[in-house]
Design an enzyme around this catalytic site. Structure first.
Site, short mmCIF file in Angstrom:
data_model
loop_
_atom_site.label_atom_id
_atom_site.label_comp_id
_atom_site.label_asym_id
_atom_site.label_seq_id
_atom_site.Cartn_x
_atom_site.Cartn_y
_atom_site.Cartn_z
N SER A 300 105.95 -49.71 17.10
CA SER A 300 107.01 -50.60 16.71
C SER A 300 106.31 -51.82 15.90
O SER A 300 105.89 -51.63 14.85
CB SER A 300 107.72 -51.02 17.89
OG SER A 300 108.97 -51.34 17.31
N ASP A 311 98.02 -51.33 4.21
CA ASP A 311 98.52 -50.90 2.88
C ASP A 311 97.97 -51.70 2.06
O ASP A 311 97.51 -51.55 0.79
CB ASP A 311 99.91 -50.99 2.77
CG ASP A 311 100.48 -49.74 3.32
OD1 ASP A 311 99.79 -48.90 3.88
OD2 ASP A 311 101.99 -49.58 3.37
N LYS A 325 107.04 -45.43 16.02
CA LYS A 325 108.50 -45.86 16.31
C LYS A 325 108.80 -46.64 14.87
O LYS A 325 108.33 -47.78 14.92
CB LYS A 325 108.58 -46.68 17.25
CG LYS A 325 110.12 -47.10 17.59
CD LYS A 325 110.26 -47.91 18.98
CE LYS A 325 111.58 -48.70 18.92
NZ LYS A 325 111.71 -49.60 18.00
#
Length: 448
Positions: A300, A311, A325
């Protein structure tokens, strides 16, 4: 450091077992009820009245309504729920409070209490309770059939009192019995330490002020060393999540600009994007190398941080695939110590990836071979949960080449590692990887 208020009326939160924010009920969010809904409600009322009149035992309205609400939300996804009693108290405990207990995050699965993760440096963690363990007995009494509230209430108690848990661990033939002493469990979201010239930042949960605590850890590492470190290890293993805003603040400690995360609701126009420099100006971590450690318990809010740094090529993610999640829950305070926790959006990493089901794949796969149960103990992730949300843009990696040859770097046994003073292979591997970027004396210090 002051927080910049969000543009939504609802404070968002992300977590596996509990959402960490409560907000007032917003009348604007109420869904319109159409004619067909009234017909379905009439069927419900007919069943309700039949049960009231004809069930073998007398049952009160509150029990029936609570059961109906629970069933309705359980039909949606594993993370939407109606919180009352102990669960409602947990919302506040996990945000700012403390309690007497064992430091275990648990869930209910097919009538059995299952451990999601132990909080570091708590009685459960020190006793060796592991993610995926089933708790079958408390103080010798079988708890199968108890509600989750009842089981948690039995595990909590006055600090200093003893408790014995019987665990069934997948892959183990015999039950495991552990005796612990309850402690006052205080939410300490961040711990930090230094090894050689490497700063280690361990984030246990994303509760209030976690972003500030990471900022303080970076300053503390500089002060202890007397200079900037060679790099940082950010440990997100077994971190089940927490507040979305704190995940953004943590990531902002390592980024000077760019998107951290975006979230999308049901409507195409319902998109909100969060950027770096919302909380901290520049990059407090000096642009130094970062390794983020993840495992199956990284979920999460933790995945927001890992995905953002991965990224932006700001960090190397190392360890094992995360939980997966990728949804956000809104907590709506309903009054009378009740709250509705409802999945309202999905979140996406800066490169528009959804971690739902798939999780964050590490750049460098490093198994936790210092754990004697590593090979026998199955993992537990989002895609194992019933009615989990589907990843609408899942990538098919089946065409990628798989190397099935054993890696000689990961051939050591737990006993061999312990003889070398290595209790945590993944952390040791990350420290030594960063140490290679420094001078020769630092490499030698990391090996000691």
């Amino acid at each position: 450091m002051p927080r910049v208020p969000g543009s939504r009326a609802f404070l968002q939160a992300t977590a596996i077992a509990a959402v960490l924010a409560i907000v007032p009920l917003g009348t604007g969010a109420m869904a319109a009820v159409d004619t067909s809904a009234y017909r379905e409600i009439s069927v419900f009322m007919e069943v309700f009245n039949r049960v009231k009149a004809e069930y073998v035992d007398k049952v009160d309205d509150k029990t029936l309504v609570k059961g109906a609400i629970d069933g309705m939300l359980a039909a949606l996804d594993p993370h939407s729920s109606f919180e009352t009693g102990l669960d409602y108290d947990n919302l506040r405990i996990q945000t700012t409070g403390s309690y007497g207990g064992l430091g275990l995050t648990v869930t209910m699965e097919d009538g059995a209490v299952k451990v999601i993760a132990p909080q570091e440096d708590t009685p459960g963690w020190r006793a060796g309770v592991k993610s995926g363990d089933y708790i079958t007995h408390i103080d010798g009494k079988l708890i199968f059939g108890d509600t989750l509230d009842e089981a948690i209430a039995k595990m909590r108690g006055k600090p200093g009192t003893k408790i014995t848990l019987t665990l069934q661990r997948p892959g183990a033939s015999d039950p495991i019995i552990v005796t612990m002493v309850r402690e006052q469990i205080v939410q300490k979201p961040v711990k930090w330490s230094v090894k050689g010239d490497i700063g280690i930042i361990n984030i246990n949960t994303f509760s209030e002020h976690t972003g500030d605590a990471v900022h303080a850890a970076i300053l503390g590492i500089d002060k202890q060393l007397g200079h900037q470190p060679t790099g940082y290890v950010v440990d997100l293993r077994d971190n089940g999540g927490g507040l979305r805003d704190e995940a953004v603040a943590v990531a902002d400690n390592f980024l000077s600009s760019g998107v951290i995360v975006s979230q999308r609701g049901r409507d195409r126009s319902d998109v909100e994007t969060f950027y770096a420099e919302s909380y901290f100006k520049g990059d407090p971590s000096h642009g130094l190398p970062v390794i983020v450690l993840t495992n199956a318990g990284t979920a999460s809010a933790s995945e927001i941080v890992a995905g953002a740094l991965q990224d932006h090529h700001r960090a190397l993610v190392m360890g094992e695939r995360s939980f997966g999640k990728g949804s956000v829950q809104t907590v709506i305070d309903m009054g009378n110590n009740t709250a509705l926790r409802l999945t309202t959006s999905r979140y996406y990493t800066p490169s528009d990836r959804s971690v739902q089901e798939g999780g964050i794949e590490p750049d460098v796969q490093v198994p936790q071979i210092s754990d004697p149960d590593y090979k026998k103990r199955p993992t537990f992730r989002e895609d194992d949960l019933r009615r989990h949300l589907i990843n609408e843009i899942k990538n098919d990696d089946s065409v990628l080449e798989q190397d099935s040859k054993p890696d000689p770097r990961f051939a050591a046994t737990p006993a061999e590692l312990k003889a070398k003073g290595i209790d945590d292979f993944q952390l040791d591997y990350a420290i030594k990887t960063l140490a290679r970027l420094g001078p020769a004396p630092q490499v030698a210090a990391a090996r000691r």
